[in-house]
Scaffold this motif. Structure first.
Motif, PDB file in Angstrom:
ATOM      1  N   LEU A   1       5.069  38.757  -8.727  1.00  0.00           N
ATOM      2  CA  LEU A   1       3.990  37.610  -8.384  1.00  0.00           C
ATOM      3  C   LEU A   1       3.301  37.581  -9.272  1.00  0.00           C
ATOM      4  CD1 LEU A   1       3.423  37.921  -4.103  1.00  0.00           C
ATOM      5  CD2 LEU A   1       3.847  36.631  -4.619  1.00  0.00           C
ATOM      6  N   LEU A   2       2.369  38.365  -9.875  1.00  0.00           N
ATOM      7  CA  LEU A   2       1.759  38.330 -11.173  1.00  0.00           C
ATOM      8  C   LEU A   2       1.972  38.127 -12.229  1.00  0.00           C
ATOM      9  CD1 LEU A   2       0.118  42.160 -10.680  1.00  0.00           C
ATOM     10  CD2 LEU A   2      -0.381  40.046  -9.734  1.00  0.00           C
ATOM     11  N   ALA A   3       3.628  37.529 -12.429  1.00  0.00           N
ATOM     12  CA  ALA A   3       4.016  37.224 -13.710  1.00  0.00           C
ATOM     13  C   ALA A   3       3.370  35.869 -14.531  1.00  0.00           C
ATOM     14  CB  ALA A   3       5.572  37.051 -13.526  1.00  0.00           C
ATOM     15  N   PHE A   4       3.435  36.006 -15.338  1.00  0.00           N
ATOM     16  CA  PHE A   4       3.278  34.725 -16.562  1.00  0.00           C
ATOM     17  C   PHE A   4       3.758  33.653 -16.367  1.00  0.00           C
ATOM     18  CE2 PHE A   4       0.356  37.954 -17.922  1.00  0.00           C
ATOM     19  CZ  PHE A   4      -0.828  37.213 -17.889  1.00  0.00           C
ATOM     20  N   GLY A   5       3.940  32.359 -16.432  1.00  0.00           N
ATOM     21  CA  GLY A   5       4.073  31.779 -16.149  1.00  0.00           C
ATOM     22  C   GLY A   5       4.571  30.914 -14.608  1.00  0.00           C
ATOM     23  N   SER A   6       5.724  31.541 -14.092  1.00  0.00           N
ATOM     24  CA  SER A   6       6.364  31.332 -12.594  1.00  0.00           C
ATOM     25  C   SER A   6       5.149  32.125 -11.855  1.00  0.00           C
ATOM     26  CB  SER A   6       7.621  32.398 -12.497  1.00  0.00           C
ATOM     27  OG  SER A   6       7.699  33.542 -12.941  1.00  0.00           O
ATOM     28  N   GLY A   7       4.425  33.062 -11.911  1.00  0.00           N
ATOM     29  CA  GLY A   7       3.532  33.764 -10.972  1.00  0.00           C
ATOM     30  C   GLY A   7       2.471  33.307 -11.317  1.00  0.00           C
ATOM     31  N   TRP A   8       1.414  33.991 -10.533  1.00  0.00           N
ATOM     32  CA  TRP A   8       0.365  34.011 -10.818  1.00  0.00           C
ATOM     33  C   TRP A   8      -0.812  34.778 -11.658  1.00  0.00           C
ATOM     34  CZ3 TRP A   8      -2.496  31.118  -7.435  1.00  0.00           C
ATOM     35  CH2 TRP A   8      -2.590  30.268  -6.236  1.00  0.00           C
ATOM     36  N   GLY A   9      -0.048  35.360 -12.638  1.00  0.00           N
ATOM     37  CA  GLY A   9      -0.853  35.815 -13.688  1.00  0.00           C
ATOM     38  C   GLY A   9      -1.403  34.510 -15.045  1.00  0.00           C
TER      39      GLY A   9
ATOM     40  N   ALA B   1      -3.224  32.304 -13.564  1.00  0.00           N
ATOM     41  CA  ALA B   1      -4.191  31.884 -13.019  1.00  0.00           C
ATOM     42  C   ALA B   1      -5.524  33.002 -13.446  1.00  0.00           C
ATOM     43  CB  ALA B   1      -3.780  31.537 -11.545  1.00  0.00           C
ATOM     44  N   LEU B   2      -4.807  34.050 -13.061  1.00  0.00           N
ATOM     45  CA  LEU B   2      -5.194  35.395 -13.065  1.00  0.00           C
ATOM     46  C   LEU B   2      -6.113  35.938 -14.051  1.00  0.00           C
ATOM     47  CD1 LEU B   2      -3.106  37.844 -10.895  1.00  0.00           C
ATOM     48  CD2 LEU B   2      -4.908  37.135 -10.150  1.00  0.00           C
ATOM     49  N   ALA B   3      -5.196  35.528 -15.457  1.00  0.00           N
ATOM     50  CA  ALA B   3      -6.130  35.834 -16.512  1.00  0.00           C
ATOM     51  C   ALA B   3      -6.779  34.564 -16.875  1.00  0.00           C
ATOM     52  CB  ALA B   3      -4.751  35.127 -18.241  1.00  0.00           C
ATOM     53  N   ARG B   4      -7.484  33.440 -16.427  1.00  0.00           N
ATOM     54  CA  ARG B   4      -7.907  31.990 -16.663  1.00  0.00           C
ATOM     55  C   ARG B   4      -8.658  33.410 -16.168  1.00  0.00           C
ATOM     56  NH1 ARG B   4      -4.359  28.229 -15.452  1.00  0.00           N
ATOM     57  NH2 ARG B   4      -4.461  27.894 -13.458  1.00  0.00           N
ATOM     58  N   GLY B   5      -9.460  33.616 -14.881  1.00  0.00           N
ATOM     59  CA  GLY B   5     -10.190  34.047 -13.856  1.00  0.00           C
ATOM     60  C   GLY B   5     -11.099  35.134 -14.757  1.00  0.00           C
ATOM     61  N   LEU B   6      -9.768  36.417 -14.856  1.00  0.00           N
ATOM     62  CA  LEU B   6     -10.627  36.869 -15.930  1.00  0.00           C
ATOM     63  C   LEU B   6     -12.034  36.410 -17.353  1.00  0.00           C
ATOM     64  CD1 LEU B   6     -10.660  40.475 -17.239  1.00  0.00           C
ATOM     65  CD2 LEU B   6      -8.713  40.074 -18.115  1.00  0.00           C
TER      66      LEU B   6
ATOM     67  N   ALA C   1      -4.786  33.777  -4.739  1.00  0.00           N
ATOM     68  CA  ALA C   1      -3.410  34.451  -4.625  1.00  0.00           C
ATOM     69  C   ALA C   1      -3.164  34.441  -3.272  1.00  0.00           C
ATOM     70  CB  ALA C   1      -3.287  34.776  -5.984  1.00  0.00           C
ATOM     71  N   GLY C   2      -4.039  35.456  -2.598  1.00  0.00           N
ATOM     72  CA  GLY C   2      -3.682  36.186  -1.926  1.00  0.00           C
ATOM     73  C   GLY C   2      -2.745  35.368  -0.205  1.00  0.00           C
ATOM     74  N   LYS C   3      -4.569  34.520  -0.494  1.00  0.00           N
ATOM     75  CA  LYS C   3      -4.290  33.730   0.826  1.00  0.00           C
ATOM     76  C   LYS C   3      -3.338  32.463   0.769  1.00  0.00           C
ATOM     77  CE  LYS C   3      -9.049  32.891   1.758  1.00  0.00           C
ATOM     78  NZ  LYS C   3     -10.273  32.779   1.141  1.00  0.00           N
ATOM     79  N   ASN C   4      -2.232  32.125  -0.309  1.00  0.00           N
ATOM     80  CA  ASN C   4      -1.660  31.244  -0.723  1.00  0.00           C
ATOM     81  C   ASN C   4      -0.481  31.796   0.096  1.00  0.00           C
ATOM     82  OD1 ASN C   4       0.885  30.215  -1.707  1.00  0.00           O
ATOM     83  ND2 ASN C   4      -0.404  28.506  -3.278  1.00  0.00           N
ATOM     84  N   THR C   5       0.157  33.257  -1.021  1.00  0.00           N
ATOM     85  CA  THR C   5       1.268  33.788  -0.423  1.00  0.00           C
ATOM     86  C   THR C   5       1.465  35.163   0.501  1.00  0.00           C
ATOM     87  OG1 THR C   5       0.598  35.720  -1.927  1.00  0.00           O
ATOM     88  CG2 THR C   5       1.851  34.020  -2.900  1.00  0.00           C
ATOM     89  N   LYS C   6      -0.273  35.423   0.466  1.00  0.00           N
ATOM     90  CA  LYS C   6      -0.050  36.522   1.761  1.00  0.00           C
ATOM     91  C   LYS C   6       0.321  37.575   1.292  1.00  0.00           C
ATOM     92  CE  LYS C   6      -1.146  33.361   4.533  1.00  0.00           C
ATOM     93  NZ  LYS C   6      -2.728  33.329   5.424  1.00  0.00           N
ATOM     94  N   HIS C   7      -0.033  37.854  -0.469  1.00  0.00           N
ATOM     95  CA  HIS C   7      -0.072  39.259  -0.221  1.00  0.00           C
ATOM     96  C   HIS C   7      -1.145  39.398  -1.277  1.00  0.00           C
ATOM     97  CE1 HIS C   7       4.499  37.710  -0.751  1.00  0.00           C
ATOM     98  NE2 HIS C   7       4.898  39.068  -0.774  1.00  0.00           N
ATOM     99  N   TYR C   8      -1.738  40.315   0.064  1.00  0.00           N
ATOM    100  CA  TYR C   8      -3.383  40.781  -0.507  1.00  0.00           C
ATOM    101  C   TYR C   8      -3.440  41.595  -1.458  1.00  0.00           C
ATOM    102  CZ  TYR C   8      -5.430  36.717   2.482  1.00  0.00           C
ATOM    103  OH  TYR C   8      -5.887  35.834   3.383  1.00  0.00           O
TER     104      TYR C   8
ATOM    105  N   GLU D   1      -2.847  26.410  -5.485  1.00  0.00           N
ATOM    106  CA  GLU D   1      -1.867  26.861  -5.874  1.00  0.00           C
ATOM    107  C   GLU D   1      -1.786  27.991  -7.421  1.00  0.00           C
ATOM    108  OE1 GLU D   1       1.479  26.828  -4.485  1.00  0.00           O
ATOM    109  OE2 GLU D   1       0.947  25.548  -2.990  1.00  0.00           O
ATOM    110  N   ALA D   2      -0.540  28.075  -8.066  1.00  0.00           N
ATOM    111  CA  ALA D   2      -1.092  29.042  -9.151  1.00  0.00           C
ATOM    112  C   ALA D   2      -1.518  28.154 -10.171  1.00  0.00           C
ATOM    113  CB  ALA D   2       0.444  29.725  -9.212  1.00  0.00           C
ATOM    114  N   ASP D   3      -1.025  26.766 -10.471  1.00  0.00           N
ATOM    115  CA  ASP D   3      -1.014  26.546 -11.250  1.00  0.00           C
ATOM    116  C   ASP D   3      -2.517  25.650 -11.200  1.00  0.00           C
ATOM    117  OD1 ASP D   3      -0.390  24.133  -9.813  1.00  0.00           O
ATOM    118  OD2 ASP D   3       0.784  23.291 -10.813  1.00  0.00           O
TER     119      ASP D   3
END
Lengths: 233, 270
Positions: free
Chosen positions: A5-13, A15-20, A191-198, B51-53
Motif C-alpha cells: 500500500l505504501l509502494a510508489f507508483g501503484s500504492g500511496w507512496g 501521494a505520501l511523498a507529496r504530503g511530506l 489513504a486510511g479512509k480510502n483503503t481502511k488500512h489506517y 484516490e492515491a493520485d
C-alpha cells in the motif's frame, strides 16, 4: 500490514511523498519566519522603548494563548473576508484566493515567533556582563557590539530552546490541513479512509515524524558541541 | 503538489502582495457559472473519497458530474474539510457544496439548498445481541455521533438527559471506538454504516430499533449554495430532476449501494 500500500507508483507512496514535501516546506518556512519574528520581538521587548515593548509583549502573550488552529482560521478566513470587503468597491466579486500554504506559514510562523521571542529574551539575559563591558571598553558602538559579541553569545544559549521549538512547529503543521492543505498526516488519513488500512498509514507517518525529529536533534547536538567549543567554559 | 508547484504558488498567489493591493490574485467570478467549482469532503466513502493520485471517486462524484452534464456546467471538484465547508462557501472558495450536506433550517438560514438528491434515515447500531428497548435501554449509555451533525442535535434534543452523547469528526472514529468498547452504540445515517456492518470489522455489530426520520434529522441532503445564487440553484434543481427522470440516478446508485437500499429523495420533492 500490507506494505504494498505504501509502494510508489501503484500504492500511496507518491501521494505520501507529496504530503511530506508540503510538511517540510511548511515547517521550514514557518521556522524561518517565526525565528525572524522572535528575534525582532525580543529586541523590541528588551529595548528602552516602553510602549513598543509593551505592545509586542501583549501581542506575544495573545499568540501564545490562542489555539494554533484558531490562528490559522483567523489568518485564512479573516484575510480572505477582509480582502474581499476591501476589493468589493472596485468591482471585484469573488473569492480572493489566499493560498492555504502561505496562510499556514504566516499563522504557524506567528505562533512560533511568539515562543521564539521568549527564548531569545532569556538568552540575551544570560549573556554575562563581562564581554559586553570589554566591548564597551574597546569603544565598540552598540550595533557592532550586538552583532559581534552579544548575538553570537546569546545564540549559544538560545540554541536548545530554538531547536525545541522547531520540533514543536513541525508537529503543528498537520493543523493546516483544516484549511485544505494536504500535508503528510492528511494524506495518510485520506489513504486510511480510502483503503481502511489506517494502521499501516498512520504507522508510516509516525515513522517519518520520528525520523524528522531525530534528524533535528542530531543537528542540534552537533551545532551545540561545535558552538560550545569556543565558549571556553 | 511538487516542489515546483510550491514555488509556483509562492510566486503566483502571495498574500502579502495581495494585502498591499499590488495585484489581484486568483479571483473566480461567480457571475459566470458555466465554469463552477464544487466542494467535496473527499473522505466519506462511498459518497466521496480521495484516490492515491489525488482524484475523487464515489457516488456523489458520479452523480454530481451527471448533474453538471445535464445543467451544462463545467465542474471542477475541490476538497474541503466538512467542518469548514460553509465558511469557505461564504468566502466564495467554491460555488456550491455537494458533500452530503443534510438540509436543515439552521443551514438554510445561511445558504440556499437545492432539492434533496439523496436521503438516508438514521438508526442505532451496536454489538450484536444487545437487545435494546428504546428509549429506556439508552439510560446512561454512551452513543457516538458525528459532531455537528443533525444526528447529534436530534439525539441531544430527544434523549440528551439520559444519553452520554459523544461527538466524533468522522464515522471511522465512531466505529473504532465502538470496537474498542469506549462507546456503547452508534447513531448515524444508515448508508455509511451499512458499509461498516458489511466489512469484517463490523461483523459483530447490527442495527437495532426503528429507522428515524424527523425534521430535526434533516430533509435529505442537497447541494448548498450562497444565498444570492438562485439562478445556479435552479439550474441544478432542474438537473437533479432530470437525472432522476432518465434513470441515471438509479444506475449510479446501483454502482455504490446494496440492492434493496433505496436512497431516492424523490418522495421528498414530488
Amino acid at each position: 500490514m500490507d506494505l504494498s500500500l505504501l509502494a510508489f507508483g501503484s500504492g500511496w507512496g507518491d501521494a505520501l511523498a507529496r504530503g511530506l514535501l508540503v510538511t517540510l516546506a511548511l515547517a521550514a518556512a514557518s521556522v524561518v519566519l517565526g525565528t525572524a519574528l522572535g528575534l525582532g520581538g525580543a529586541l523590541v521587548a528588551t529595548s528602552r522603548r516602553r510602549t513598543a515593548a509593551r505592545l509586542v509583549g501583549g501581542y506575544e502573550v495573545v499568540m501564545r494563548s490562542l489555539p494554533e488552529l484558531l490562528v490559522i482560521f483567523a489568518v485564512y478566513y479573516g484575510f480572505s473576508f477582509a480582502l474581499q470587503a476591501l476589493l468589493a468597491p472596485f468591482g471585484v466579486d469573488g473569492f480572493v484566493a489566499i493560498d492555504a500554504f502561505w496562510a499556514g506559514v504566516l499563522a504557524i510562523g506567528m505562533v512560533h515567533g511568539a515562543y521564539c521571542s521568549e527564548v531569545f529574551r532569556g538568552a540575551f539575559a544570560a549573556v554575562p556582563a563581562g564581554p559586553l563591558e570589554a566591548a564597551a571598553a574597546l569603544g565598540l558602538r552598540p550595533l557592532p557590539t550586538f552583532v559581534t559579541v552579544k548575538l553570537p553569545l546569546a545564540l549559544r544559549f538560545a540554541l536548545p530552546g530554538l531547536m525545541n521549538l522547531v520540533v514543536v512547529t513541525l508537529k503543528a503543521t498537520p493543523l493546516v490541513a483544516a484549511v485544505g492543505l494536504e500535508d503528510l498526516l492528511r494524506v495518510a488519513g485520506d489513504a486510511g479512509k480510502n483503503t481502511k488500512h489506517y494502521l499501516t498509514f498512520y504507522l508510516a507517518a509516525l515513522a517519518v515524524y520520528l525520523v524528522l525529529a531525530a534528524a533535528i536533534w542530531l543537528v542540534e547536538g552537533r551545532i551545540e558541541r561545535r558552538a560550545s567549543k569556543f565558549l571556553g567554559a | 503538489m511538487n516542489l515546483s508547484g510550491l514555488i509556483g504558488r509562492a510566486s503566483s498567489i502571495c498574500m502579502i502582495v495581495a494585502a498591499l493591493g499590488a495585484s489581484l490574485p486568483g479571483v473566480s467570478h461567480a457571475a459566470a457559472p458555466e465554469k463552477v467549482t464544487i466542494a467535496t469532503e473527499g473522505a466519506f466513502p462511498p459518497f466521496n473519497q480521495t484516490e492515491a493520485d489525488g482524484s475523487f471517486t464515489g457516488f456523489e462524484i458520479d452523480l454530481g458530474n451527471a448533474i453538471c452534464k445535464h445543467a451544462g456546467l463545467e465542474c471542477t471538484w475541490v476538497k474541503q474539510d466538512f467542518s469548514g465547508m460553509i465558511p469557505a462557501l461564504q468566502a466564495k472558495k467554491y460555488d456550491f457544496i455537494f458533500s452530503y450536506m443534510s438540509i436543515n433550517d439552521e443551514r438554510a438560514k445561511v445558504g440556499l439548498f437545492s432539492i434533496p438528491y439523496i436521503t438516508d434515515q438514521f438508526r442505532f447500531y451496536g454489538p450484536k445481541g444487545s437487545a435494546v428497548t428504546l428509549p429506556a435501554g439508552l439510560d446512561g449509555k454512551s452513543v457516538g455521533v458525528l459532531s455537528g451533525s443533525t444526528g447529534e442535535r436530534f439525539i441531544k434534543e430527544k434523549w440528551g438527559d439520559k444519553v452520554d452523547v459523544r461527538g466524533y469528526d468522522n464515522l471511522d472514529q465512531v466505529n473504532a471506538d465502538l470496537e474498542a468498547g469506549r462507546i456503547d452504540y452508534g447513531f448515524n445515517a444508515q448508508l455509511p454504516v451499512s458499509v461498516f456492518l458489511a466489512s469484517p470489522e463490523g461483523a459483530g455489530y447490527a442495527w437495532f430499533g426503528p429507522s428515524y426520520s424527523d425534521p430535526l434529522l434533516g430533509r435529505g441532503a442537497g447541494a448548498m449554495f450562497r444565498k444570492d445564487e438562485t439562478a445556479l440553484r435552479d439550474k441544478v434543481n432542474d438537473a437533479i430532476r432530470a437525472v432522476y427522470a432518465d434513470g441515471t440516478f438509479k444506475e449510479i446508485a446501483a454502482r455504490y449501494f446494496k440492492p434493496g437500499v433505496d436512497v431516492s429523495a424523490e418522495p421528498l420533492w414530488k
